[in-house]
Design an enzyme around this catalytic site. Structure first.
Site, PDB file in Angstrom:
ATOM      1  N   ASP A   1       0.719  -1.200  -0.072  1.00 29.13           N
ATOM      2  CA  ASP A   1       0.223  -0.075   0.005  1.00 29.13           C
ATOM      3  C   ASP A   1       0.797   1.259   0.010  1.00 29.13           C
ATOM      4  O   ASP A   1       1.736   1.172   0.792  1.00 29.13           O
ATOM      5  CB  ASP A   1      -0.923  -0.047   1.328  1.00 29.13           C
ATOM      6  CG  ASP A   1      -1.861   0.934   0.994  1.00 29.13           C
ATOM      7  OD1 ASP A   1      -2.308   1.509   0.205  1.00 29.13           O
ATOM      8  OD2 ASP A   1      -2.374   1.144   2.164  1.00 29.13           O
ATOM      9  N   HIS A   2       0.597   2.298  -0.773  1.00 29.95           N
ATOM     10  CA  HIS A   2       0.998   3.490  -0.971  1.00 29.95           C
ATOM     11  C   HIS A   2       2.543   3.422  -1.222  1.00 29.95           C
ATOM     12  O   HIS A   2       3.258   4.094  -0.272  1.00 29.95           O
ATOM     13  CB  HIS A   2       0.863   4.191   0.379  1.00 29.95           C
ATOM     14  CG  HIS A   2      -0.468   4.929  -0.005  1.00 29.95           C
ATOM     15  ND1 HIS A   2      -0.592   6.311  -0.640  1.00 29.95           N
ATOM     16  CD2 HIS A   2      -1.740   4.905   0.663  1.00 29.95           C
ATOM     17  CE1 HIS A   2      -1.861   6.631  -0.490  1.00 29.95           C
ATOM     18  NE2 HIS A   2      -2.670   5.813   0.338  1.00 29.95           N
TER      19      HIS A   2
ATOM     20  N   GLU B   1      -2.861  -0.277  -8.643  1.00 28.30           N
ATOM     21  CA  GLU B   1      -3.731   0.466  -8.349  1.00 28.30           C
ATOM     22  C   GLU B   1      -2.828   1.986  -8.606  1.00 28.30           C
ATOM     23  O   GLU B   1      -1.854   2.213  -7.757  1.00 28.30           O
ATOM     24  CB  GLU B   1      -4.443   0.601  -6.959  1.00 28.30           C
ATOM     25  CG  GLU B   1      -4.885   1.882  -6.410  1.00 28.30           C
ATOM     26  CD  GLU B   1      -5.924   1.687  -5.262  1.00 28.30           C
ATOM     27  OE1 GLU B   1      -6.798   0.623  -5.173  1.00 28.30           O
ATOM     28  OE2 GLU B   1      -5.967   2.418  -4.224  1.00 28.30           O
TER      29      GLU B   1
ATOM     30  N   LYS C   1      -8.541  10.575   9.379  1.00 31.84           N
ATOM     31  CA  LYS C   1      -8.534   9.058   9.879  1.00 31.84           C
ATOM     32  C   LYS C   1      -9.444   8.704  10.949  1.00 31.84           C
ATOM     33  O   LYS C   1      -9.671   9.425  11.973  1.00 31.84           O
ATOM     34  CB  LYS C   1      -7.030   8.945  10.535  1.00 31.84           C
ATOM     35  CG  LYS C   1      -6.132   9.331   9.365  1.00 31.84           C
ATOM     36  CD  LYS C   1      -5.893   8.206   8.293  1.00 31.84           C
ATOM     37  CE  LYS C   1      -4.762   8.635   7.367  1.00 31.84           C
ATOM     38  NZ  LYS C   1      -4.644   7.639   6.266  1.00 31.84           N
TER      39      LYS C   1
ATOM     40  N   HIS D   1      -9.772   5.579  -0.488  1.00 30.86           N
ATOM     41  CA  HIS D   1      -8.789   5.525   0.735  1.00 30.86           C
ATOM     42  C   HIS D   1      -9.414   6.184   1.898  1.00 30.86           C
ATOM     43  O   HIS D   1     -10.152   7.166   2.032  1.00 30.86           O
ATOM     44  CB  HIS D   1      -7.407   6.224   0.220  1.00 30.86           C
ATOM     45  CG  HIS D   1      -6.629   5.269  -0.790  1.00 30.86           C
ATOM     46  ND1 HIS D   1      -5.596   5.482  -0.830  1.00 30.86           N
ATOM     47  CD2 HIS D   1      -7.194   4.397  -1.522  1.00 30.86           C
ATOM     48  CE1 HIS D   1      -5.298   4.705  -2.040  1.00 30.86           C
ATOM     49  NE2 HIS D   1      -6.144   3.992  -2.447  1.00 30.86           N
TER      50      HIS D   1
HETATM   51 ZN    ZN Z   1      -4.423   7.102   0.188  1.00 28.78          ZN
END
Ligand code: ZN
Length: 472
Positions: free
Chosen positions: A150-151, A249, A291, A323
């Site tokens: 991820d990321h 992605e 978040k 996200h």
């Molecule tokens: Zn993100």
């Protein structure tokens, strides 16, 4: 089932296809381990008196398990209609997630971590992947699941995740997206875009037609040109030939300003024209996706824009990826509806928050210690996050009874306090050099695994229900 000094996980008993070898997972006071009967098939451990092998949950044994039982290896689920990322920072959430995804018509990405999360939790991608594989084996989850690097921002990190068998790469393009560019100060438009975009109408269906002014196009090309080149380069080096069997992605969400529909269209169109095949794209939506709390912003505006973003994704045949999807309950119905039930959603922090809610229920004294520490660590933690937390809105611990502590997880400011300090909490050392909280927290999570699993089922289940994911 009780078996010569240990308890066997009933659902974990598996016989390898076309072979005599039987493998299951068991536990004793020391924790979980594998037992292998028959040929060893590469598992490393100690030989028991009856000839079976007792094998620890090591990376090497996870590899042997994945080779013998392919359902314990991650697969490509990003191109399924609905997929759902579950960043399990602690490596203990998958059994609860499995209970949920056995029932809902969506595919889980159990392993999903960024490099920053690895650093903050002292974990490796090996460990993240193995924790998911062991849980999938133990609970006999045969539906299929993904693993997301991820990321990721560098070739080195892509190679790290892919070489371990991660089945999805989320390329974070943010370092290549130019900031401070406006229509007024944009450099001259590169010639190649002129005839391609100017004076044209782009009909993406559903009654939506997009068109660019010269000034808008100039700014968009200046902002995203380098990011598009970077994504095309990474795609060409790691994904194009398919040697890793992974999906791609494109993430352009870590920016200060929302991605406009015109920007979204331009990035998608340029990537596709450059031959980049991607399964999902994550734009930054209007409003705030902070978040661990609900959406902040103008709901009507969000609904208007997600319609266009969803139409662009449909037009180019990829999925929108959302996200910071933890707890965005007020926008889930619109996302489910406008995407027509085709999406990827990522959550992470909310799984950690549920783990801490369980601590507040089961060990109020420990929770109070952690909370107190989090308050003292907040200023350090907030430098890494964009949050609008107001600590003065969190009730003082002294004013709360033990029974009231879990209720703190309904308070957005407390949620963010505990959310953004997770790395500091897990890494905090006591004066003697041992972890101040980590080992005590894990002990409770492991002992009361069912409580955590039920909390996740309820809380992530609420996400799926509001997204209108049907039970399968
Ligand atoms: Zn993100």
């Amino acid at each position: 089932m009780h078996y010569s000094g240990f308890d066997v996980y009933e659902r974990s008993v598996h016989r390898a296809e076309g072979s005599e070898v039987e493998v299951f997972m068991a536990k004793d006071a020391a924790g979980d381990f594998l037992v292998i009967a028959g040929t060893d098939h590469g598992f490393k451990g100690e030989r028991l008196a009856d000839g079976k092998i007792r094998a620890p949950l090591s990376h090497e044994n996870a590899g042997a398990l994945r080779a013998l039982f392919p359902f314990t290896a991650p697969g490509r689920v990003l191109r399924k209609e609905r997929s759902f990322g579950l960043g399990d920072r602690l490596g203990i959430a998958t059994p609860g997630h499995i209970k949920l995804f056995e029932r809902y018509d969506a595919y889980p990405v159990f392993a999903q971590q960024s490099i920053r999360e690895l650093n903050l939790t002292n974990r490796t991608y090996e460990d993240v992947l193995d924790a998911a594989s062991f849980a999938v084996f133990r609970e006999d989850f045969q539906k299929g699941w993904g693993a997301d690097g991820d990321h990721l921002k560098t070739a080195k990190d892509l190679e790290y995740a892919l070489s371990l068998g991660f089945t999805m790469i989320t390329l974070d393009c943010s370092d290549h997206i130019k900031t401070g560019v406006t229509e007024a100060n944009a450099p001259p438009l590169p010639e190649k875009y002129n005839g391609k975009y100017l004076g044209k109408q782009f009909d993406i269906g559903e009654g939506i037609v997009l068109s660019f002014t010269g000034a808008a196009l100039g700014a968009i090309a200046a902002i995203y040109g380098e990011a598009i080149g970077f994504a095309a380069d990474m795609y060409g080096r790691f994904l194009k030939d398919g040697r890793y069997g992974a999906d791609f992605e494109i993430s352009i969400d870590e920016t200060s300003a929302p991605t406009t529909p015109l920007q979204h269209y331009f990035v998608a169109r340029e990537l596709i024209d450059a031959g980049v095949s991607f399964a999902t794209m994550a734009p930054r939506f209007c409003g705030e996706f902070q978040k661990g709390i609900d959406y902040i912003g103008d709901l009507a505006q969000f609904e208007k824009e997600i319609k266009v973003h969803a139409a662009i994704a449909r037009h180019f045949k990829y999925k929108l990826s959302i996200h910071s999807g933890s707890d965005k309950f007020s926008v889930f119905p619109a996302i489910g509806r406008e995407s027509r039930g085709v999406f990827h959603i990522k959550t992470a922090g909310t799984n950690w928050l549920e783990a801490m809610r369980v601590i507040a229920q089961l060990d109020p004294a420990l929770y109070r210690e952690v909370h107190q520490y989090a308050l003292s660590a907040f200023d350090e933690a907030r430098t890494y996050y964009h949050v609008t937390t107001d600590l003065s809105k969190i009730p003082g611990l002294a004013s709360l009874s033990d029974a009231e502590l879990p209720g703190l997880f309904e308070n957005n400011d407390c949620r963010q306090l505990i959310h953004i300090t997770y790395g500091l909490i897990l890494n905090k050392k006591s004066s003697g050099g041992s972890f101040a909280f980590r080992d005590r927290l894990y002990k409770i999570w492991r002992q009361k695994e069912d409580t955590y699993a039920r909390a996740l089922e309820r809380h992530i289940g609420k996400h799926l229900d509001l997204l209108n994911v049907k039970k399968s």
